[in-house]
Motif scaffolding. Structure first.
Motif, PDB file in Angstrom:
ATOM      1  N   CYS A 118       0.829  -1.214   0.000  1.00  0.00           N
ATOM      2  CA  CYS A 118       0.000   0.000   0.000  1.00  0.00           C
ATOM      3  C   CYS A 118       0.858   1.256   0.000  1.00  0.00           C
ATOM      4  O   CYS A 118       0.483   2.275  -0.587  1.00  0.00           O
ATOM      5  CB  CYS A 118      -0.940  -0.004   1.205  1.00  0.00           C
ATOM      6  SG  CYS A 118      -2.269  -1.242   1.086  1.00  0.00           S
ATOM      7  N   LEU A 119       2.022   1.205   0.662  1.00  0.00           N
ATOM      8  CA  LEU A 119       2.931   2.348   0.629  1.00  0.00           C
ATOM      9  C   LEU A 119       3.380   2.618  -0.800  1.00  0.00           C
ATOM     10  O   LEU A 119       3.367   3.779  -1.261  1.00  0.00           O
ATOM     11  CB  LEU A 119       4.151   2.068   1.516  1.00  0.00           C
ATOM     12  CG  LEU A 119       5.269   3.121   1.466  1.00  0.00           C
ATOM     13  CD1 LEU A 119       4.813   4.427   2.087  1.00  0.00           C
ATOM     14  CD2 LEU A 119       6.532   2.604   2.166  1.00  0.00           C
ATOM     15  N   GLU A 120       3.766   1.562  -1.521  1.00  0.00           N
ATOM     16  CA  GLU A 120       4.217   1.743  -2.896  1.00  0.00           C
ATOM     17  C   GLU A 120       3.097   2.248  -3.795  1.00  0.00           C
ATOM     18  O   GLU A 120       3.323   3.125  -4.643  1.00  0.00           O
ATOM     19  CB  GLU A 120       4.783   0.424  -3.433  1.00  0.00           C
ATOM     20  CG  GLU A 120       6.082   0.003  -2.760  1.00  0.00           C
ATOM     21  CD  GLU A 120       6.712  -1.200  -3.425  1.00  0.00           C
ATOM     22  OE1 GLU A 120       6.241  -1.587  -4.520  1.00  0.00           O
ATOM     23  OE2 GLU A 120       7.677  -1.758  -2.870  1.00  0.00           O
ATOM     24  N   GLU A 121       1.903   1.729  -3.623  1.00  0.00           N
ATOM     25  CA  GLU A 121       0.780   2.179  -4.439  1.00  0.00           C
ATOM     26  C   GLU A 121       0.436   3.636  -4.133  1.00  0.00           C
ATOM     27  O   GLU A 121       0.155   4.430  -5.033  1.00  0.00           O
ATOM     28  CB  GLU A 121      -0.436   1.286  -4.199  1.00  0.00           C
ATOM     29  CG  GLU A 121      -1.702   1.716  -4.947  1.00  0.00           C
ATOM     30  CD  GLU A 121      -1.501   1.798  -6.454  1.00  0.00           C
ATOM     31  OE1 GLU A 121      -2.238   2.560  -7.104  1.00  0.00           O
ATOM     32  OE2 GLU A 121      -0.606   1.097  -6.990  1.00  0.00           O
ATOM     33  N   TYR A 122       0.482   4.005  -2.871  1.00  0.00           N
ATOM     34  CA  TYR A 122       0.195   5.374  -2.447  1.00  0.00           C
ATOM     35  C   TYR A 122       1.193   6.356  -3.073  1.00  0.00           C
ATOM     36  O   TYR A 122       0.795   7.407  -3.602  1.00  0.00           O
ATOM     37  CB  TYR A 122       0.257   5.435  -0.916  1.00  0.00           C
ATOM     38  CG  TYR A 122       0.181   6.818  -0.308  1.00  0.00           C
ATOM     39  CD1 TYR A 122      -0.940   7.613  -0.467  1.00  0.00           C
ATOM     40  CD2 TYR A 122       1.247   7.318   0.444  1.00  0.00           C
ATOM     41  CE1 TYR A 122      -1.000   8.885   0.100  1.00  0.00           C
ATOM     42  CE2 TYR A 122       1.195   8.573   1.021  1.00  0.00           C
ATOM     43  CZ  TYR A 122       0.064   9.348   0.843  1.00  0.00           C
ATOM     44  OH  TYR A 122       0.006  10.599   1.414  1.00  0.00           O
ATOM     45  N   LEU A 123       2.475   6.002  -3.056  1.00  0.00           N
ATOM     46  CA  LEU A 123       3.489   6.898  -3.607  1.00  0.00           C
ATOM     47  C   LEU A 123       3.476   6.896  -5.134  1.00  0.00           C
ATOM     48  O   LEU A 123       3.694   7.936  -5.761  1.00  0.00           O
ATOM     49  CB  LEU A 123       4.874   6.503  -3.092  1.00  0.00           C
ATOM     50  CG  LEU A 123       5.065   6.587  -1.573  1.00  0.00           C
ATOM     51  CD1 LEU A 123       6.501   6.235  -1.192  1.00  0.00           C
ATOM     52  CD2 LEU A 123       4.700   7.957  -1.041  1.00  0.00           C
ATOM     53  N   SER A 124       3.221   5.747  -5.734  1.00  0.00           N
ATOM     54  CA  SER A 124       3.194   5.687  -7.196  1.00  0.00           C
ATOM     55  C   SER A 124       2.030   6.496  -7.757  1.00  0.00           C
ATOM     56  O   SER A 124       2.126   7.057  -8.854  1.00  0.00           O
ATOM     57  CB  SER A 124       3.123   4.237  -7.679  1.00  0.00           C
ATOM     58  OG  SER A 124       1.932   3.601  -7.257  1.00  0.00           O
ATOM     59  N   GLN A 125       0.923   6.580  -7.015  1.00  0.00           N
ATOM     60  CA  GLN A 125      -0.186   7.435  -7.445  1.00  0.00           C
ATOM     61  C   GLN A 125       0.248   8.895  -7.515  1.00  0.00           C
ATOM     62  O   GLN A 125      -0.136   9.631  -8.432  1.00  0.00           O
ATOM     63  CB  GLN A 125      -1.369   7.282  -6.484  1.00  0.00           C
ATOM     64  CG  GLN A 125      -2.139   5.981  -6.635  1.00  0.00           C
ATOM     65  CD  GLN A 125      -3.270   5.868  -5.621  1.00  0.00           C
ATOM     66  OE1 GLN A 125      -3.427   6.699  -4.740  1.00  0.00           O
ATOM     67  NE2 GLN A 125      -4.055   4.813  -5.744  1.00  0.00           N
ATOM     68  N   LYS A 126       1.051   9.321  -6.556  1.00  0.00           N
ATOM     69  CA  LYS A 126       1.551  10.694  -6.568  1.00  0.00           C
ATOM     70  C   LYS A 126       2.450  10.935  -7.776  1.00  0.00           C
ATOM     71  O   LYS A 126       2.363  11.980  -8.434  1.00  0.00           O
ATOM     72  CB  LYS A 126       2.324  10.986  -5.280  1.00  0.00           C
ATOM     73  CG  LYS A 126       1.473  11.034  -4.015  1.00  0.00           C
ATOM     74  CD  LYS A 126       2.310  11.482  -2.825  1.00  0.00           C
ATOM     75  CE  LYS A 126       1.465  11.664  -1.583  1.00  0.00           C
ATOM     76  NZ  LYS A 126       2.218  12.241  -0.448  1.00  0.00           N
ATOM     77  N   VAL A 127       3.316   9.964  -8.069  1.00  0.00           N
ATOM     78  CA  VAL A 127       4.230  10.111  -9.194  1.00  0.00           C
ATOM     79  C   VAL A 127       3.462  10.127 -10.509  1.00  0.00           C
ATOM     80  O   VAL A 127       3.709  10.971 -11.382  1.00  0.00           O
ATOM     81  CB  VAL A 127       5.281   8.982  -9.182  1.00  0.00           C
ATOM     82  CG1 VAL A 127       6.119   9.011 -10.461  1.00  0.00           C
ATOM     83  CG2 VAL A 127       6.177   9.112  -7.963  1.00  0.00           C
ATOM     84  N   ARG A 128       2.515   9.216 -10.670  1.00  0.00           N
ATOM     85  CA  ARG A 128       1.703   9.193 -11.904  1.00  0.00           C
ATOM     86  C   ARG A 128       0.924  10.485 -12.074  1.00  0.00           C
ATOM     87  O   ARG A 128       0.760  10.988 -13.185  1.00  0.00           O
ATOM     88  CB  ARG A 128       0.746   7.997 -11.891  1.00  0.00           C
ATOM     89  CG  ARG A 128       1.399   6.668 -12.203  1.00  0.00           C
ATOM     90  CD  ARG A 128       0.354   5.608 -12.538  1.00  0.00           C
ATOM     91  NE  ARG A 128      -0.581   5.393 -11.442  1.00  0.00           N
ATOM     92  CZ  ARG A 128      -0.400   4.507 -10.469  1.00  0.00           C
ATOM     93  NH1 ARG A 128       0.710   3.783 -10.444  1.00  0.00           N
ATOM     94  NH2 ARG A 128      -1.296   4.350  -9.523  1.00  0.00           N
ATOM     95  N   GLY A 129       0.426  11.014 -10.959  1.00  0.00           N
ATOM     96  CA  GLY A 129      -0.329  12.262 -11.031  1.00  0.00           C
ATOM     97  C   GLY A 129       0.519  13.404 -11.568  1.00  0.00           C
ATOM     98  O   GLY A 129       0.043  14.237 -12.346  1.00  0.00           O
ATOM     99  N   ALA A 130       1.796  13.447 -11.171  1.00  0.00           N
ATOM    100  CA  ALA A 130       2.691  14.494 -11.672  1.00  0.00           C
ATOM    101  C   ALA A 130       3.065  14.252 -13.131  1.00  0.00           C
ATOM    102  O   ALA A 130       3.127  15.190 -13.931  1.00  0.00           O
ATOM    103  CB  ALA A 130       3.947  14.555 -10.809  1.00  0.00           C
TER     104      ALA A 130
END
Length: 378
Positions: free
Chosen positions: A37-49
């Motif tokens: 869940c940590l990786e998914e949470y952070l990857s969402q931020k990266v994809r959003g940018a």
């Protein structure tokens, strides 16, 4: 097993997202996440940018700048493991097809790895970051020089002010990235500056008198460099250093989160003071960095496509029209640079001093041709 009060030990806190796995990595003192869940949470931020308006749509060639720190390594991991598929494949809901080269700008022959944790991870030969292209700034910026030599070292050593030296290093790294990107045909350069780094840069810019440029630090997509040059995407701008530390521990297979130590600052260097200020602020107030960036985001954001603000020909900082008026009235082309560069890099307070300063002329003559030409043509 009982605790000191005679009761049962507290049960492990569950992941704040999935509510099933044990929350190992704690963010902002309250929310704990399992690794997935940590990786998914952070990857969402990266994809959003990456996919903001003006960002990647698929099929592009991009370069990810690897600084040697933990944030750039985490960016490489989050993009390769969670956000990217090879160009030519059909776009997926959570992945964008594009080709990416991971590269490192070697400015002064320093070590590739700035963090021991990065070196430990890279020793494992992770499949998501196997090859890093080393780009020597000397070869890119001074390739037309007939006499070989340490042009960059001599240039940086000629700057007496420590803040100015740091500014010039960042200027030369940025120029090397832009030149490399144009040569390779990259549409975007991905930068891994975290929210903490962007906050630190905003604080330093304020202290240097670049208040007009502040709103540029909230941009995810930066296209100030003009036609034919790549856009810069700050793919980690919404990721905090605390989150990077958690992910780095996960990549190392550790449950204990390791954080960097506070280093005694160079009290004459604005960047060093801004760094220690933001770190101590975040330690005393977990929302400190967020508050800084929220304040910056309230400023009117530059629209690089339509506003086309005048930028300093040396550091690329947006300049207020008052600065431009002074440049037009001066006889020296060095007057076209921003006030911060005049003081920090050239060591002059006024345009009159710039016009008379032999030292400023010597520094100008040591700059790469691409920067000299931009200053002369401003």
């Amino acid at each position: 097993m009982r605790n000191n009060n005679g009761g049962e030990p507290p049960s492990p806190r569950l992941c704040a997202k999935c509510k099933e796995q044990v929350g190992v990595y704690t963010l902002r003192r309250n929310n704990s996440y399992c690794r997935d869940c940590l990786e998914e949470y952070l990857s969402q931020k990266v994809r959003g940018a990456l996919c903001k308006r003006g960002g990647l749509i698929g099929g592009e060639k991009v370069g990810l700048c690897f600084s040697g720190g933990m944030s750039s390594l985490c960016a490489a991991y989050l993009i390769e493991a969670h956000s990217r598929i090879p160009s030519g494949e059909r776009r997926q809901r959570k992945k964008v097809p594009f080709d990416m080269t991971v590269f490192h700008v070697d400015l002064l022959g320093e070590s590739l790895y700035q963090d021991a944790r990065v070196e430990r991870i890279m020793e494992q030969n992770p499949p998501w970051c196997q090859e890093i292209e080393i780009v020597k700034a000397e070869d890119v910026l001074f390739h037309e020089q007939k006499a070989p030599g340490e042009h960059i070292k001599n240039l940086i050593d000629s700057i007496p002010d420590s803040t100015g030296r740091e500014d010039l290093k960042m200027i030369l790294i940025r120029e090397t990235m832009l030149e490399k990107a144009m040569k390779e045909g990259w549409s975007y350069i991905l930068m891994a500056n975290t929210a903490d780094a962007r906050a630190r840069e905003a604080v330093a810019a304020t202290a240097k008198g670049q208040g007009f440029a502040l709103s540029s630090f909230s941009c995810a997509i930066d296209s100030r460099y003009g036609e034919g040059r790549p856009r810069v995407v700050y793919c980690m701008k919404d990721v905090t250093q605390e989150e990077v530390d958690c992910l780095s521990s996960a990549l190392l297979g550790e449950d204990v989160v390791q954080q960097g130590d506070l280093v005694c600052p160079d009290k004459k260097n604005i960047h060093s003071l801004a760094d220690i200020f933001t770190k101590q602020l975040q330690m005393s107030n977990p929302g400190g960095v967020s508050n800084i960036m929220s304040s910056v985001a309230k400023l009117t954001e530059f629209d690089w496509e339509t506003d086309n603000p005048a930028c300093c020909p040396l550091c690329w900082a947006p300049m207020h029209e008052d600065e431009m008026l002074g440049a037009h009235a001066s006889e020296t082309p060095l007057a076209s640079v921003c006030e911060s560069c005049k003081v920090g890099v050239f060591g002059c307070l006024t345009n009159e001093e710039l016009a008379k300063s032999e030292h400023a002329s010597q520094i100008f003559n040591k700059l790469p041709d691409v920067i000299q030409n931009r200053i002369l043509n401003k």
